[in-house]
Write an enzyme that holds these catalytic residues in place. Structure first.
Site, short mmCIF file in Angstrom:
data_model
loop_
_atom_site.label_atom_id
_atom_site.label_comp_id
_atom_site.label_asym_id
_atom_site.label_seq_id
_atom_site.Cartn_x
_atom_site.Cartn_y
_atom_site.Cartn_z
N PRO A 123 0.83 -1.21 0.00
CA PRO A 123 0.00 0.00 0.00
C PRO A 123 0.86 1.26 0.00
O PRO A 123 1.85 1.34 0.72
CB PRO A 123 -0.79 -0.13 1.30
CG PRO A 123 -0.81 -1.60 1.59
CD PRO A 123 0.51 -2.11 1.11
N GLU A 124 0.49 2.22 -0.84
CA GLU A 124 1.24 3.47 -0.94
C GLU A 124 0.40 4.60 -0.35
O GLU A 124 -0.64 4.36 0.28
CB GLU A 124 1.60 3.73 -2.40
CG GLU A 124 2.44 2.60 -3.00
CD GLU A 124 2.77 2.81 -4.47
OE1 GLU A 124 2.73 3.96 -4.95
OE2 GLU A 124 3.04 1.81 -5.16
#
Length: 277
Positions: A2-3
């Site tokens: 996840p960014e």
């Protein structure tokens, strides 16, 4: 992993459902998922009865301000925080459980077990325990992340621009997905050395970073593998991606075929026609 958009989506969801709630109890199902304190019983005892005041995002970290400290979470590759009923079936890879009133529960689920949870006392600075916070550069939406700052960092760097964008010490929160997307929007080839970029290219890239991240946040992030919103809903940005995950498909602008290369051990997607420079 996840960014920024995915973590921001989770952060907003957590604030919506848990702000002001008291943690009635907890259960650690996998000890190594709790990075601090190093005792499961201490973690459970000290988190109990704490009120969640507000969740914040810093880079790819989540940090909840509690009534008597801080709760930190890093999702890493496959971590998820899911808001569920306590009597719902337990996901196979549930690592930590937080219990709330009205049969509600927040579960930390992590298939590959790289994610971590920290509980920090209010008398201690969070970054003294969650040391990864010390290494983070400016947030993309902070005023400090200016074109001037960005130019200064890139002009002295002889690394490929794609690699530089993944450096969390320069700008926090960008990962493989949105680095590829921002480079496409700014028409820059991922292998171009950062120091070879012109001032106009850097300005375009700076603008593209903000544009791509804003679009992704509005779409609830990207679901390519493990990322889910806290209610288990997929992110929608994947269907709008310009290049990431689209190897062999036609470019949405020029119809040339999207290519994929390895750069610094990471995959990079790009259009050979649109990203010549």
């Amino acid at each position: 992993m996840p960014e920024l958009p995915e973590v921001e989506t989770v952060c907003r969801g957590l604030n919506y459902v848990t702000s002001g709630l008291v943690i009635m109890g907890a259960d650690v199902l996998l000890s190594r998922s709790v990075a601090f304190p190093n005792s499961d019983s201490t973690f459970v005892q000290e988190v109990k009865s704490q009120k969640i005041l507000q969740w914040h995002r810093r880079g790819k970290y989540l940090l909840a301000q509690l009534s008597e400290g801080y709760l930190g979470v890093h999702l890493r590759m496959t971590g998820q925080l899911l808001w569920v009923k306590q009597d719902s079936p337990l996901q196979k890879h549930t690592r930590v459980r937080f219990f709330f009133a009205d049969n509600q529960e927040l579960r930390f689920v992590d298939t590959r077990t790289f994610g971590k949870v920290w509980l920090v006392n209010q008398d201690v600075a969070p970054d003294s325990i969650i040391t990864g916070l010390q290494k983070l550069g400016y947030e993309p939406f902070d005023a400090q992340f200016s074109v001037t700052y960005f130019q200064d960092k890139l002009k002295r760097c002889r690394r490929p621009i794609k690699t530089v964008l993944l450096d969390q010490g320069i700008v926090a929160g960008i990962g493989n997905i949105y680095a590829d997307e921002a480079l496409f929007v700014s028409n820059i080839h991922p292998q171009t050395l950062a120091c070879d970029l012109s001032s106009s290219q850097i300005e375009r890239l700076h603008s593209a970073i903000l544009e791509v991240l804003e679009t992704a946040i509005a779409s609830g992030g990207t679901t390519f593998s493990d990322f889910l919103h806290i209610t288990g809903v997929n992110g929608n940005y994947g269907g709008k991606a310009w290049v990431y995950g689209r190897k062999g498909q036609p470019c949405r602008i020029c119809s040339n075929i999207i290519e994929k290369i390895k750069l610094g051990g990471r995959s990079s997607h790009f259009c050979p026609q649109c990203q010549k420079g």
